[in-house]
Design a protein around this motif. Structure first.
Motif, mmCIF file in Angstrom:
data_model
loop_
_atom_site.group_PDB
_atom_site.id
_atom_site.type_symbol
_atom_site.label_atom_id
_atom_site.label_comp_id
_atom_site.label_asym_id
_atom_site.label_seq_id
_atom_site.Cartn_x
_atom_site.Cartn_y
_atom_site.Cartn_z
ATOM 1 N N GLY A 142 37.305 43.576 41.770
ATOM 2 C CA GLY A 142 36.301 44.455 42.378
ATOM 3 C C GLY A 142 36.027 45.664 41.516
ATOM 4 N N TYR A 143 37.074 46.239 40.917
ATOM 5 C CA TYR A 143 36.915 47.392 40.036
ATOM 6 C C TYR A 143 36.071 47.017 38.813
ATOM 7 C CZ TYR A 143 38.158 51.393 37.136
ATOM 8 O OH TYR A 143 38.110 52.488 36.330
ATOM 9 N N VAL A 144 36.337 45.855 38.241
ATOM 10 C CA VAL A 144 35.593 45.420 37.048
ATOM 11 C C VAL A 144 34.135 45.159 37.398
ATOM 12 C CG1 VAL A 144 35.378 43.531 35.379
ATOM 13 C CG2 VAL A 144 37.612 44.534 35.859
ATOM 14 N N VAL A 145 33.882 44.498 38.524
ATOM 15 C CA VAL A 145 32.504 44.195 38.922
ATOM 16 C C VAL A 145 31.728 45.482 39.163
ATOM 17 C CG1 VAL A 145 31.116 43.223 40.795
ATOM 18 C CG2 VAL A 145 32.990 41.911 39.831
ATOM 19 N N VAL A 146 32.309 46.426 39.878
ATOM 20 C CA VAL A 146 31.608 47.686 40.165
ATOM 21 C C VAL A 146 31.401 48.484 38.884
ATOM 22 C CG1 VAL A 146 31.821 49.900 41.357
ATOM 23 C CG2 VAL A 146 32.316 47.793 42.561
ATOM 24 N N ALA A 147 32.384 48.492 37.988
ATOM 25 C CA ALA A 147 32.222 49.216 36.725
ATOM 26 C C ALA A 147 31.090 48.621 35.896
ATOM 27 C CB ALA A 147 33.527 49.193 35.941
ATOM 28 N N LEU A 148 31.006 47.293 35.837
ATOM 29 C CA LEU A 148 29.918 46.653 35.080
ATOM 30 C C LEU A 148 28.564 46.919 35.715
ATOM 31 C CD1 LEU A 148 31.489 43.227 34.087
ATOM 32 C CD2 LEU A 148 30.890 45.120 32.587
ATOM 33 N N LEU A 149 28.487 46.866 37.041
ATOM 34 C CA LEU A 149 27.208 47.138 37.709
ATOM 35 C C LEU A 149 26.789 48.595 37.545
ATOM 36 C CD1 LEU A 149 27.508 45.076 41.003
ATOM 37 C CD2 LEU A 149 26.036 44.634 39.039
ATOM 38 N N PHE A 191 40.019 53.217 44.426
ATOM 39 C CA PHE A 191 39.992 53.176 45.888
ATOM 40 C C PHE A 191 38.673 53.703 46.452
ATOM 41 C CE2 PHE A 191 44.540 53.465 44.836
ATOM 42 C CZ PHE A 191 44.894 52.214 45.291
ATOM 43 N N ARG A 192 37.596 53.619 45.669
ATOM 44 C CA ARG A 192 36.269 53.977 46.179
ATOM 45 C C ARG A 192 35.827 52.916 47.170
ATOM 46 N NH1 ARG A 192 32.286 56.700 42.786
ATOM 47 N NH2 ARG A 192 30.981 55.034 43.582
ATOM 48 N N TRP A 193 34.876 53.275 48.048
ATOM 49 C CA TRP A 193 34.445 52.341 49.095
ATOM 50 C C TRP A 193 33.771 51.112 48.496
ATOM 51 C CZ3 TRP A 193 29.396 50.977 49.545
ATOM 52 C CH2 TRP A 193 28.467 51.802 48.912
ATOM 53 N N ASP A 194 33.022 51.281 47.403
ATOM 54 C CA ASP A 194 32.347 50.117 46.821
ATOM 55 C C ASP A 194 33.345 49.187 46.128
ATOM 56 O OD1 ASP A 194 32.788 52.058 44.936
ATOM 57 O OD2 ASP A 194 30.817 51.935 43.998
ATOM 58 N N VAL A 195 34.362 49.743 45.496
ATOM 59 C CA VAL A 195 35.388 48.913 44.858
ATOM 60 C C VAL A 195 36.181 48.157 45.919
ATOM 61 C CG1 VAL A 195 37.480 48.965 43.453
ATOM 62 C CG2 VAL A 195 35.553 50.417 42.849
ATOM 63 N N LEU A 196 36.549 48.857 46.990
ATOM 64 C CA LEU A 196 37.289 48.194 48.060
ATOM 65 C C LEU A 196 36.447 47.122 48.747
ATOM 66 C CD1 LEU A 196 39.152 51.222 49.644
ATOM 67 C CD2 LEU A 196 40.099 49.429 48.202
ATOM 68 N N GLY A 197 35.155 47.375 48.909
ATOM 69 C CA GLY A 197 34.271 46.382 49.534
ATOM 70 C C GLY A 197 34.140 45.119 48.705
ATOM 71 N N VAL A 198 33.933 45.282 47.401
ATOM 72 C CA VAL A 198 33.827 44.104 46.524
ATOM 73 C C VAL A 198 35.174 43.397 46.430
ATOM 74 C CG1 VAL A 198 33.325 43.333 44.171
ATOM 75 C CG2 VAL A 198 31.898 45.067 45.226
ATOM 76 N N GLY A 199 36.264 44.163 46.395
ATOM 77 C CA GLY A 199 37.593 43.546 46.387
ATOM 78 C C GLY A 199 37.851 42.747 47.649
ATOM 79 N N GLU A 225 52.543 34.344 48.185
ATOM 80 C CA GLU A 225 51.504 33.969 47.234
ATOM 81 C C GLU A 225 50.224 34.777 47.458
ATOM 82 O OE1 GLU A 225 52.582 29.272 46.481
ATOM 83 O OE2 GLU A 225 51.225 29.827 48.096
ATOM 84 N N MET A 226 49.899 34.988 48.723
ATOM 85 C CA MET A 226 48.682 35.736 49.026
ATOM 86 C C MET A 226 48.815 37.198 48.598
ATOM 87 S SD MET A 226 46.707 36.368 52.584
ATOM 88 C CE MET A 226 47.854 37.621 53.078
ATOM 89 N N THR A 227 49.923 37.842 48.929
ATOM 90 C CA THR A 227 50.089 39.245 48.563
ATOM 91 C C THR A 227 50.247 39.422 47.055
ATOM 92 O OG1 THR A 227 52.453 39.101 49.014
ATOM 93 C CG2 THR A 227 51.054 39.945 50.773
ATOM 94 N N GLY A 228 50.693 38.399 46.363
ATOM 95 C CA GLY A 228 50.758 38.460 44.910
ATOM 96 C C GLY A 228 49.398 38.379 44.257
ATOM 97 N N ARG A 229 48.445 37.779 44.932
ATOM 98 C CA ARG A 229 47.095 37.625 44.370
ATOM 99 C C ARG A 229 46.113 38.671 44.857
ATOM 100 N NH1 ARG A 229 46.602 31.038 44.612
ATOM 101 N NH2 ARG A 229 48.454 30.663 43.358
ATOM 102 N N LEU A 230 46.430 39.393 45.915
ATOM 103 C CA LEU A 230 45.516 40.407 46.434
ATOM 104 C C LEU A 230 45.229 41.543 45.447
ATOM 105 C CD1 LEU A 230 46.375 40.771 50.227
ATOM 106 C CD2 LEU A 230 44.249 39.984 49.205
ATOM 107 N N PRO A 231 46.227 42.039 44.688
ATOM 108 C CA PRO A 231 45.888 43.084 43.704
ATOM 109 C C PRO A 231 44.879 42.630 42.661
ATOM 110 C CG PRO A 231 48.234 43.063 44.076
ATOM 111 C CD PRO A 231 47.669 41.867 44.781
ATOM 112 N N TRP A 232 44.875 41.337 42.337
ATOM 113 C CA TRP A 232 43.892 40.835 41.374
ATOM 114 C C TRP A 232 42.482 40.891 41.948
ATOM 115 C CZ3 TRP A 232 45.059 40.785 36.566
ATOM 116 C CH2 TRP A 232 46.377 40.612 36.187
#
Length: 83
Positions: free
Chosen positions: A44-51, A4-12, A32-39
């Motif tokens: 976002g978490y994966v992208v920020v962790a890799l960066l 729930f960091r600001w950069d993770v939430l922003g990319v998400g 369908e939308m709420t089922g896909r939002l956690p993904w």
């Protein structure tokens, strides 16, 4: 690293924009939308962790002392023999 960091939430949120556009257009239902939002948050978490991993310096102590002794690309120099 908190999910729930600001950069993770922003990319998400950026990853969720096409999903929200599909919902606004009527292609997705609310379920369908709420089922896909956690993904989007996971993505976002994966992208920020890799960066963050890619932007981290190789050695934390490279600034102290001779930089050539900490650099892995520079071959170690052999001592010169005395005449």
């Amino acid at each position: 690293m908190s999910p729930f960091r600001w950069d993770v939430l922003g990319v998400g949120f950026l990853l969720a924009l096409p999903l929200l556009a599909f919902y606004m257009r009527g292609d997705l239902t609310v379920e369908e939308m709420t089922g896909r939002l956690p993904w989007c948050l996971v993505g976002g978490y994966v992208v920020v962790a890799l960066l963050r991993f890619a932007a981290r310096p190789r050695h934390e102590n490279a600034a102290a002392g001779d930089p050539a002794e900490h650099d892995l690309d520079v071959p170690a120099q052999e001592p010169t023999p005395a005449p």
